[in-house]
Design an enzyme around this catalytic site. Sequence first.
Site, mmCIF file in Angstrom:
data_model
loop_
_atom_site.group_PDB
_atom_site.id
_atom_site.type_symbol
_atom_site.label_atom_id
_atom_site.label_comp_id
_atom_site.label_asym_id
_atom_site.label_seq_id
_atom_site.Cartn_x
_atom_site.Cartn_y
_atom_site.Cartn_z
ATOM 1 N N PHE A 229 0.817 -1.225 0.000
ATOM 2 C CA PHE A 229 0.000 0.000 0.000
ATOM 3 C C PHE A 229 0.843 1.264 0.000
ATOM 4 O O PHE A 229 0.377 2.321 0.404
ATOM 5 C CB PHE A 229 -0.984 -0.006 1.181
ATOM 6 C CG PHE A 229 -1.718 -1.303 1.347
ATOM 7 C CD1 PHE A 229 -2.575 -1.761 0.355
ATOM 8 C CD2 PHE A 229 -1.524 -2.097 2.461
ATOM 9 C CE1 PHE A 229 -3.236 -2.969 0.483
ATOM 10 C CE2 PHE A 229 -2.189 -3.316 2.599
ATOM 11 C CZ PHE A 229 -3.043 -3.752 1.607
ATOM 12 N N ILE A 455 2.036 -8.145 -5.254
ATOM 13 C CA ILE A 455 1.815 -7.633 -3.889
ATOM 14 C C ILE A 455 0.382 -7.881 -3.442
ATOM 15 O O ILE A 455 -0.131 -7.204 -2.551
ATOM 16 C CB ILE A 455 2.161 -6.134 -3.786
ATOM 17 C CG1 ILE A 455 1.256 -5.276 -4.690
ATOM 18 C CG2 ILE A 455 3.612 -5.888 -4.125
ATOM 19 C CD1 ILE A 455 1.389 -3.777 -4.427
ATOM 20 N N ILE A 593 -10.306 -2.702 -19.063
ATOM 21 C CA ILE A 593 -10.203 -3.581 -17.899
ATOM 22 C C ILE A 593 -9.835 -4.966 -18.403
ATOM 23 O O ILE A 593 -10.602 -5.613 -19.108
ATOM 24 C CB ILE A 593 -11.533 -3.602 -17.131
ATOM 25 C CG1 ILE A 593 -11.883 -2.186 -16.651
ATOM 26 C CG2 ILE A 593 -11.440 -4.563 -15.941
ATOM 27 C CD1 ILE A 593 -10.791 -1.479 -15.865
ATOM 28 N N GLN A 602 -9.774 -5.050 -6.725
ATOM 29 C CA GLN A 602 -9.005 -3.863 -6.338
ATOM 30 C C GLN A 602 -9.947 -2.746 -5.879
ATOM 31 O O GLN A 602 -9.651 -2.024 -4.926
ATOM 32 C CB GLN A 602 -8.169 -3.358 -7.523
ATOM 33 C CG GLN A 602 -6.971 -4.235 -7.849
ATOM 34 C CD GLN A 602 -5.925 -4.166 -6.758
ATOM 35 O OE1 GLN A 602 -5.352 -3.122 -6.481
ATOM 36 N NE2 GLN A 602 -5.683 -5.285 -6.103
ATOM 37 N N GLY A 666 -4.896 3.176 -14.751
ATOM 38 C CA GLY A 666 -4.633 2.507 -13.467
ATOM 39 C C GLY A 666 -5.906 2.183 -12.709
ATOM 40 O O GLY A 666 -6.874 2.932 -12.759
ATOM 41 N N VAL A 667 -5.885 1.083 -11.979
ATOM 42 C CA VAL A 667 -7.057 0.633 -11.225
ATOM 43 C C VAL A 667 -6.775 0.588 -9.716
ATOM 44 O O VAL A 667 -7.666 0.765 -8.903
ATOM 45 C CB VAL A 667 -7.475 -0.773 -11.722
ATOM 46 C CG1 VAL A 667 -8.483 -1.407 -10.793
ATOM 47 C CG2 VAL A 667 -8.045 -0.693 -13.134
ATOM 48 N N GLY A 668 -5.519 0.380 -9.343
ATOM 49 C CA GLY A 668 -5.184 0.003 -7.968
ATOM 50 C C GLY A 668 -5.625 0.960 -6.878
ATOM 51 O O GLY A 668 -5.876 0.544 -5.756
ATOM 52 N N GLU A 669 -5.674 2.253 -7.169
ATOM 53 C CA GLU A 669 -5.901 3.199 -6.075
ATOM 54 C C GLU A 669 -7.156 4.046 -6.204
ATOM 55 O O GLU A 669 -7.601 4.661 -5.236
ATOM 56 C CB GLU A 669 -4.666 4.100 -5.928
ATOM 57 C CG GLU A 669 -3.495 3.315 -5.396
ATOM 58 C CD GLU A 669 -2.167 4.036 -5.526
ATOM 59 O OE1 GLU A 669 -1.585 4.377 -4.500
ATOM 60 O OE2 GLU A 669 -1.698 4.243 -6.662
#
Length: 712
Positions: A229, A455, A593, A602, A666-669
Amino acid sequence: MSESGAATRQDGPLKTTGAARYLDDLRIEGALEGVLVTAPTGPGTVTVDVAAARSAPGVVTVFGPGDLALAGGLDHWALGQNNLPLADDRVRYAGQPVALVVAASRAQAARAADAVVVSVAAEPARADFQRLLAEGTEIEDWAPTRSLVGDPDAGEAEADVIVTGRYTTADRHHVPLEPPGAVARWDGDRLEVWTSTQWVFGVRGALAQALAIEPDRITVRAGFVGGGFGSKGSTWPHEILAAAAARRLERPVRLVLPRVQTFAAAGHQPRTAQEVSLAARRDGTLTALRHTSWSAAAMDEDYVEHGSLGSRTMYACPSIATRDLIVRLDRPQPTFMRAPHEGPGMPALEIAMDELAEALGLDPLELRLRNYAEQDPTSGKPFSSKALRECYRIGAERFGWSRRRAVPGTWREGDELVGVGMASALMATFRFGATAKVTVGRDGGIVVEAAAHEIGNGAGTVLAQIAAESLGAPVERVRVVLGETTLPEAGGTFGSGTTLSVGSAVHAAAEQLRERLSDLAGEPGLTAAEYPELLALRRLDQVSETATWAPRREDAAWAMNAYGAVFVEVGVDPLVPVPRVRRVVGVYSCGRILNPALARSQLIGGITWGIGQALLEESRTDPVDGRFLAPGLGGYSIPGQSDVPDIDASFVAEHDERASRIGARGVGEIGTIGIGGAIANAVFNATGVRVRDLPIRPEHLLGRIDGRAAVR
Ligand code: MOS
């Protein structure tokens, strides 16, 4: 990627059966165990008496200040902090390492650590953020992040309504399931380090500088990483200490931090205070937007939380002024935490928008649509792709936004007041150069190699899918090797950038490989099923291609962001006013996606993270010495199952060929970003109480909920 898009996690069975090995599972022949001793207070000068600890059972040695002869300050940008550990007798912050005990077992090292006598001659600390902020004496203008377009004074002069508010977010900690840890082993002048990191090449570069050796003498391996994170995006003292101690002792040394020590050891998200001022005409059109953010920063260190960043871009407005300032405190260096900058910053803007809607008597969603940015209002650039309008529309529909009651405190169900709120989410797209290698073997097996990291995000699975699709092979035939500096360099796994950046490199390498195999065969359109025969015929064991992808110079013509629209329903019992999230609908615009199941997971994680920001997470600090008062999970609340309702999270179909070769952003955040503001806005709609401080606590609401609404 319709068929392979359904690919399940390749690492799923390993993780659910316990077969996946993490740092602490590694058995390294002859490894000693290290335990840190940390300063109980600071700042000041420390005296460390290690005599008793040195003679404790199993102890090999104890290193105190100066014993490892590390230089005092370094500047490698992969370093989490520039001040090196055990460099001198200076304590800069409570929780700083002041000794390292190395013993045959961790239990022995821990017992001996208790016997180390530490006394700090403490000096007055700069610890009270609020007071220093009010006095204004410690504020520094961080000029590079100041932006200004138009003329805010003129915009305010022509406005019908101006709302101005002061907002705060709390110090927060990442608390990944796997705490930070490292094992170092030397072989002559070569160093091998296993560490739980999001960036193996960053660790290599930082260790090379800290230990004064050439980077090519160092191999760094991450293996599986149990969450980061952002806390494992940089290189922290424990990694340097493990390597330095192992060099001195000529034995492998492992250093895994106990949870309580992680709070001062690997960064945190700094608290912020923000001021947002919105000026608008009667119809809701913005005429001026000002956003100033102050964040807590460390002395002599350089991390700044850019809380005002999102306000540069989110809404169409002719005059926008943003500034990010810091208040330096005697504390460990903060760092990136999912989602840096927009994570703490967007709630302030989005609560302010809700206040503006209230002041104008406008529906909050309608206010956002009236200020929809068709181009970046600060840079003037067009967007690479943006489907936020669809996010608003689909989200409102799925949620049932039209059933919202405009007057707060008028919707009651059982013991609870119910309210709904919404917010926009925005996160700047971070892209980096990456190299990947794809190999096909004579048995038809495909191997993808890149120094990206697994991760918990599903990176390995997605990279396998990309190669499989390019080569027309079943995804089960693809093996992905990640997380080592022996592999092609592929950037850090942060900034929501892995899939788009490393995925583009894998795609390029796989396409190159497909062409090469067709050339070898002398015919185009060769299928993956024919590769084994071709390789046998040509007497080749394997064929590999390596490719690098990097953002192109001409891409700078575009503004690139991930977007989302988040709708929340909360319930608040006026007598026990602990807000409870009842429903969440989030719809996001992130480009293509590749794997809907993994991408959605996510979002679920991100939204859960944002529920923590809105309602639970706060690392309180001692106003006298600035220490984190209750480090560890006993004193820091993160959302549990009962805090998280069913989450309806989805994406708008999109393909952003400008952002990456594979159409992805980006998707992660992005999932972490809208939810905090949406919850605060829903609490207002439920109770009529405007809370501008996150996390929202019962004391923000107790005694403030209107009498009529609270009547049972
Ligand atoms: Mo994320 S804070 O970029 O690891």
